[in-house]
Design a protein around this motif. Structure first.
Motif, PDB file in Angstrom:
ATOM      1  N   ILE A  18       0.820  -1.205   0.000  1.00  0.00           N
ATOM      2  CA  ILE A  18       0.000   0.000   0.000  1.00  0.00           C
ATOM      3  C   ILE A  18       0.863   1.268   0.000  1.00  0.00           C
ATOM      4  O   ILE A  18       0.532   2.257  -0.649  1.00  0.00           O
ATOM      5  N   ASP A  19       1.987   1.223   0.682  1.00  0.00           N
ATOM      6  CA  ASP A  19       2.865   2.399   0.740  1.00  0.00           C
ATOM      7  C   ASP A  19       3.503   2.702  -0.612  1.00  0.00           C
ATOM      8  O   ASP A  19       3.895   3.842  -0.881  1.00  0.00           O
ATOM      9  N   ASP A  20       3.590   1.704  -1.483  1.00  0.00           N
ATOM     10  CA  ASP A  20       4.169   1.920  -2.809  1.00  0.00           C
ATOM     11  C   ASP A  20       3.325   2.840  -3.676  1.00  0.00           C
ATOM     12  O   ASP A  20       3.843   3.461  -4.601  1.00  0.00           O
ATOM     13  N   LEU A  21       2.027   2.923  -3.401  1.00  0.00           N
ATOM     14  CA  LEU A  21       1.166   3.801  -4.207  1.00  0.00           C
ATOM     15  C   LEU A  21       1.626   5.255  -4.107  1.00  0.00           C
ATOM     16  O   LEU A  21       1.704   5.964  -5.116  1.00  0.00           O
ATOM     17  N   LEU A  24       4.988   5.613  -5.922  1.00  0.00           N
ATOM     18  CA  LEU A  24       4.780   5.587  -7.371  1.00  0.00           C
ATOM     19  C   LEU A  24       4.174   6.897  -7.873  1.00  0.00           C
ATOM     20  O   LEU A  24       4.604   7.438  -8.896  1.00  0.00           O
ATOM     21  N   ALA A  25       3.187   7.414  -7.142  1.00  0.00           N
ATOM     22  CA  ALA A  25       2.581   8.695  -7.539  1.00  0.00           C
ATOM     23  C   ALA A  25       3.629   9.800  -7.547  1.00  0.00           C
ATOM     24  O   ALA A  25       3.663  10.636  -8.462  1.00  0.00           O
ATOM     25  N   LEU A  26       4.515   9.798  -6.564  1.00  0.00           N
ATOM     26  CA  LEU A  26       5.580  10.810  -6.524  1.00  0.00           C
ATOM     27  C   LEU A  26       6.547  10.646  -7.695  1.00  0.00           C
ATOM     28  O   LEU A  26       6.955  11.629  -8.314  1.00  0.00           O
ATOM     29  N   PHE A  27       6.901   9.405  -8.011  1.00  0.00           N
ATOM     30  CA  PHE A  27       7.787   9.180  -9.165  1.00  0.00           C
ATOM     31  C   PHE A  27       7.110   9.621 -10.462  1.00  0.00           C
ATOM     32  O   PHE A  27       7.735  10.251 -11.311  1.00  0.00           O
ATOM     33  N   PHE A  28       5.826   9.294 -10.614  1.00  0.00           N
ATOM     34  CA  PHE A  28       5.118   9.715 -11.831  1.00  0.00           C
ATOM     35  C   PHE A  28       4.999  11.225 -11.908  1.00  0.00           C
ATOM     36  O   PHE A  28       5.110  11.808 -12.986  1.00  0.00           O
ATOM     37  N   ALA A  29       4.790  11.876 -10.774  1.00  0.00           N
ATOM     38  CA  ALA A  29       4.729  13.339 -10.768  1.00  0.00           C
ATOM     39  C   ALA A  29       6.091  13.921 -11.146  1.00  0.00           C
ATOM     40  O   ALA A  29       6.175  14.898 -11.905  1.00  0.00           O
ATOM     41  N   LEU A 147       2.490 -10.221  -9.893  1.00  0.00           N
ATOM     42  CA  LEU A 147       2.982  -9.522 -11.081  1.00  0.00           C
ATOM     43  C   LEU A 147       1.845  -8.822 -11.836  1.00  0.00           C
ATOM     44  O   LEU A 147       2.043  -7.724 -12.386  1.00  0.00           O
ATOM     45  N   ILE A 148       0.668  -9.433 -11.843  1.00  0.00           N
ATOM     46  CA  ILE A 148      -0.488  -8.776 -12.462  1.00  0.00           C
ATOM     47  C   ILE A 148      -0.886  -7.545 -11.651  1.00  0.00           C
ATOM     48  O   ILE A 148      -1.129  -6.465 -12.198  1.00  0.00           O
ATOM     49  N   TRP A 153      -1.009  -1.556  -9.735  1.00  0.00           N
ATOM     50  CA  TRP A 153      -0.415  -0.587  -8.808  1.00  0.00           C
ATOM     51  C   TRP A 153       0.271   0.550  -9.586  1.00  0.00           C
ATOM     52  O   TRP A 153       0.131   1.704  -9.229  1.00  0.00           O
ATOM     53  N   ILE A 154       1.003   0.176 -10.622  1.00  0.00           N
ATOM     54  CA  ILE A 154       1.685   1.184 -11.448  1.00  0.00           C
ATOM     55  C   ILE A 154       0.649   2.097 -12.100  1.00  0.00           C
ATOM     56  O   ILE A 154       0.793   3.332 -12.089  1.00  0.00           O
ATOM     57  N   ALA A 155      -0.413   1.503 -12.648  1.00  0.00           N
ATOM     58  CA  ALA A 155      -1.473   2.304 -13.272  1.00  0.00           C
ATOM     59  C   ALA A 155      -2.145   3.205 -12.242  1.00  0.00           C
ATOM     60  O   ALA A 155      -2.443   4.377 -12.533  1.00  0.00           O
ATOM     61  N   ALA A 156      -2.370   2.695 -11.040  1.00  0.00           N
ATOM     62  CA  ALA A 156      -2.997   3.502  -9.987  1.00  0.00           C
ATOM     63  C   ALA A 156      -2.091   4.654  -9.574  1.00  0.00           C
ATOM     64  O   ALA A 156      -2.556   5.787  -9.380  1.00  0.00           O
ATOM     65  N   GLY A 157      -0.786   4.393  -9.441  1.00  0.00           N
ATOM     66  CA  GLY A 157       0.153   5.466  -9.108  1.00  0.00           C
ATOM     67  C   GLY A 157       0.159   6.555 -10.165  1.00  0.00           C
ATOM     68  O   GLY A 157       0.161   7.748  -9.853  1.00  0.00           O
ATOM     69  N   ARG A 158       0.118   6.141 -11.414  1.00  0.00           N
ATOM     70  CA  ARG A 158       0.081   7.115 -12.518  1.00  0.00           C
ATOM     71  C   ARG A 158      -1.255   7.868 -12.513  1.00  0.00           C
ATOM     72  O   ARG A 158      -1.292   9.076 -12.738  1.00  0.00           O
TER      73      ARG A 158
END
Length: 198
Positions: A18-21, A24-29, A147-148, A153-158
């Motif tokens: 959950i913390d990865d979201l 990931l959002a910060l990296f995408f930003a 892996l799926i 998670w990546i899509a949610a972060g973006r």
């Protein structure tokens, strides 16, 4: 695949990542508007997570690459990246936003992988006993679901990083928030693992 294992794997993945979201959002930003940055972040996220899975699967079979006492020191990776990002943000604090490297440099795949791996050190401890008791078929099921869900998670972060209100806040404060989050993750890993006798 056994539906029970799929459900358990989904729950386990969500709880341990959950913390990865936020990260990931910060990296995408940070990579917003940079060509190829989404692919770079996804590659880094998968690389870091695959390293976690390789170690967890190997440990479930009785092979350990990292001694238990070494896991807490993984906190040094995000801590170092956070300090570096904080220094860069401080040095360029008075620069206009469009020329400030702290705001305009996209994250590298290696940096994303390092943070993902370091932040997942505690995941290894959770995954090993689950994998060890699930058997080969169950373990494969867990890995496939993980892996799926990592793609989700990546899509949610973006997605979070591109919502207007969130994107505006991250564009304004992300160069400050990213180092704070990375340093916090690093310190948390070090303290919880009692690294350096903490």
């Amino acid at each position: 695949m056994n539906p029970g294992i799929a459900g358990q794997a989904a729950g386990l993945f969500a709880v341990t990542n959950i913390d990865d979201l936020l990260v990931l959002a910060l990296f995408f930003a940070q990579g917003a508007g940079r060509r190829g940055s989404a692919r770079t972040i996804a590659i880094g996220q998968y690389a870091g997570f695959l390293a976690i899975l390789v170690i967890a699967v190997a440990a479930a079979f009785g092979t350990t690459f990292l001694p238990d006492q070494g896991v807490p020191y993984l906190g040094l990776l995000p801590l170092a990246l956070g300090v570096r990002a904080a220094i860069q943000a401080w040095r360029h604090r008075n620069d206009p936003a469009d020329s400030n490297p702290a705001r305009t440099t996209a994250p590298s795949a290696a940096a994303v992988a390092a943070v993902t791996f370091a932040n997942g050190g505690d995941n290894i401890g959770v995954y090993v006993p689950v994998f060890a008791t699930a058997g080969i078929g169950g373990m494969i099921g867990y890995v496939v679901v993980f892996l799926i869900l990592l793609a989700v998670w990546i899509a949610a972060g973006r997605y979070f990083a591109t919502r207007p209100a969130i994107a505006k806040a991250l564009a304004r404060w992300g160069h400050i928030l990213l180092p704070v989050v990375l340093i916090g993750i690093g310190l948390l890993i070090l303290v919880e693992g009692k690294a350096f006798g903490l």
